[in-house]
Design an enzyme around this catalytic site. Sequence first.
Site, short mmCIF file in Angstrom:
data_model
loop_
_atom_site.label_atom_id
_atom_site.label_comp_id
_atom_site.label_asym_id
_atom_site.label_seq_id
_atom_site.Cartn_x
_atom_site.Cartn_y
_atom_site.Cartn_z
N ASP A 121 33.33 37.06 3.17
CA ASP A 121 33.66 37.16 4.59
C ASP A 121 34.53 35.96 4.95
OD1 ASP A 121 32.13 39.47 4.99
OD2 ASP A 121 30.33 38.33 5.49
N ASP A 139 34.35 45.28 6.82
CA ASP A 139 33.36 45.35 7.91
C ASP A 139 34.00 45.86 9.19
OD1 ASP A 139 31.53 44.17 6.15
OD2 ASP A 139 31.89 42.16 6.93
#
Length: 164
Positions: A121, A139
Amino acid sequence: MNRKNIAFWYIFFFVFFLDLTTKYLAENFLQGKTISIIPNFFDLTLVWNKGAAFGMLAEAPDYVRKFILVGSSIVAIVVVIVYFLKSKDKLSYVEIFSLSLIGGGSLGNLYDRFLLGQVRDFLDFYIKDHHWPAFNIADASITVGIGLFIFYELYLKKKSIINS
């Protein structure tokens, strides 16, 4: 191959490759540093996430976490592809777009979870000390795809605002 097939697979794999490319860049250029894009609001910073959204399952034993997260990604991809293949002639381009976002994003996170054991991330939004959990292109694609699909099915489809 008809236009709906081309649209679905193009977007599906575009999202997947965009996700992998941005994760690769984040891993190679953000190691140990943060780049402020919009001060006090948005940074690029590499975070390794063993869990699911918001770090759920991060503390679970590896075999449990991997089974649930890899398994759920595989199920999501299979459901999206099977639904598309069985319904493609009846689906609008909005539905095809949303399904391909979900599928491509799921494949991107599956790649990380299966091969790396965790997800890369790097998008960090915050206000002062209040941070939204870091996330990635996969995401964002999954979230937008699900939201768009639900919105279309509940509101737009019945009102025939958007045609195929």
